[in-house]
Design an enzyme around this catalytic site. Sequence first.
Site, PDB file in Angstrom:
ATOM      1  N   GLU A 177      22.318  64.731  49.643  1.00 38.96           N
ATOM      2  CA  GLU A 177      22.237  64.041  50.949  1.00 38.96           C
ATOM      3  C   GLU A 177      20.833  64.127  51.561  1.00 38.96           C
ATOM      4  OE1 GLU A 177      25.481  65.331  53.482  1.00 38.96           O
ATOM      5  OE2 GLU A 177      26.941  64.263  52.247  1.00 38.96           O
ATOM      6  N   GLU A 296      31.301  63.411  46.601  1.00 42.61           N
ATOM      7  CA  GLU A 296      31.968  64.037  47.754  1.00 42.61           C
ATOM      8  C   GLU A 296      32.870  63.006  48.412  1.00 42.61           C
ATOM      9  OE1 GLU A 296      29.785  66.297  50.696  1.00 42.61           O
ATOM     10  OE2 GLU A 296      28.331  66.919  49.184  1.00 42.61           O
TER      11      GLU A 296
HETATM   12  O1  AHR Z   1      31.377  69.072  51.820  1.00 43.44           O
HETATM   13  C1  AHR Z   1      30.846  69.524  53.017  1.00 43.44           C
HETATM   14  C2  AHR Z   1      29.443  68.989  53.278  1.00 43.44           C
HETATM   15  O2  AHR Z   1      29.521  67.615  53.494  1.00 43.44           O
HETATM   16  C3  AHR Z   1      28.444  69.126  52.152  1.00 43.44           C
HETATM   17  O3  AHR Z   1      27.790  70.339  52.153  1.00 43.44           O
HETATM   18  C4  AHR Z   1      27.478  68.025  52.450  1.00 43.44           C
HETATM   19  O4  AHR Z   1      26.864  67.531  51.295  1.00 43.44           O
HETATM   20  C5  AHR Z   1      28.290  66.993  53.196  1.00 43.44           C
HETATM   21  O5  AHR Z   1      27.677  66.598  54.365  1.00 43.44           O
END
Ligand code: AHR
Length: 503
Positions: A177, A296
Amino acid sequence: MATDVLKATLIVDKAFVIAEVDKRIYGSFIEHLGRAVYGGIYEPGHATADALGFRGDVKALVQELQVPIIRYPGGNFVSGYNWEDGVGPLESRPRRLELAWRTVEPNEVGTNEFAQWAKEVGSEVMMAVNLGTRGVDAARNLLEYCNHPGGSYWSDLRRSHGVEQPHKFKTWCLGNEMDGPWQIGQKTAAEYGRLAYETGKAMRLVDPDIELVSCGSSSSAMPTFPEWEAVTLEHTYDVADYVSLHQYYGNRDNDSANFLARSMDLEHFIKTVTATCDYIKAKKRSKKKMYLSFDEWNVWYHSNDADTKIEPWSVGPPQLEDHYNFEDALLVGSMLITFIRHADRVKMACLAQLVNVIAPIMTEAGGAAWKQTIFYPYMHASVYGRGVSLQPVVNSPKYDAQDYTDVPYLDSAIVYNEEAGELTIFAVNRNLEEGLQLSCDVRGFTGYSLLEHIVLQHDDLKAVNSARGEQVKPRLLDATACKDGYVETLLPKASWNVIRLKK
Ligand code: AHR
């Protein structure tokens, strides 16, 4: 006066092939965050703990999910992580201030311990390198430490740490990210693109067999989406194999019909990223196809307020502990259905996360490990969703929600496993009031008969599970029948369904 029952039809045929499902779309994620590691997979004092301190009851639940790949060690954590802190003798590992989540990282678990744990639960590791505070040098050294057989400084260091054989981690994320203002070492698209390209180039020189994931936007809601993808991929297209996507949904307005339609947004997101990849491909006159790693995804919002009250600088505080209800399980089911339907481009996806932190598995300190509602659709997809994804031809009544129009009540995906002689229909009925009469044309599958119809259904959309019991758990639906090439059933209102046929 009796109203007509809602009806939907589905045509399933062997010829309607989308692509082989890459089993890694059923991946997950463990970050050094909250109680995922400390108090989650690792609790040395627990009655079920092994010699390394990993909980046996948690391992058993992870094995039940058949998780093919697990992303590690972050997430936001990785952008401030010195991987060298987590290897070597335990007594000389430093305690560090962990800035992403403002905790203390004791470094009792690091790369080698995690690799051992992953092996025991039957998962591959998807490693992430720190492109926040670090760069090319730390990444190529970590790769040499992990994957080089021996005879060099970093590989021999690993051997001196008691790990003779290289881990041979195949998949590596180039940062996390990097567009997010919350990210340590946030970059502009051009800065990230250059750094990721140079890091990937050096890593491939160390080990040409690896696969690399270029960081996409943190979500489709980012103001820089999809410009970020276009600019970064101009740099990384030749070195990377995948671009990452992240997306979390919530039901903050308590509008469940709208919430269950969120997978339409997910679909749009996948299509937009695919189009952006293909635009760069065309621009570069490239023959290579860029694939998507949805590394994610989940529902995440229940714990947002509680997290603002957690004091900083402790080890393993209860961060991001969403307590999932039944409607969350339905959306998770629809998100999995969406990935299966996009099996031609989405090759990896990681449910974020796996234990305690926005997770299907929860633990009590010194006590039980238990299954959240979302455990079930995830397990069903992972266990029964291996094979070829077939395009479902759907005819379903639709509804309009706050943010979406023409939302089909029936959301479905089909997986055909020729070798096992199995055909699985995954279906969500998004209708919150009524059952949906479903007729599936499976005439192309001669010799197949109904094995079982599993359903996850609860009259209360807000029903939850806990360590004390499961209100939301699957059961078998007896009324479903398969006759003359048609499966006939009534999908209960607001339900997740797995209809399994066997030769
Ligand atoms: O999964 C929780 C968080 O969400 C992770 O650390 C990040 O990559 C995202 O913002």
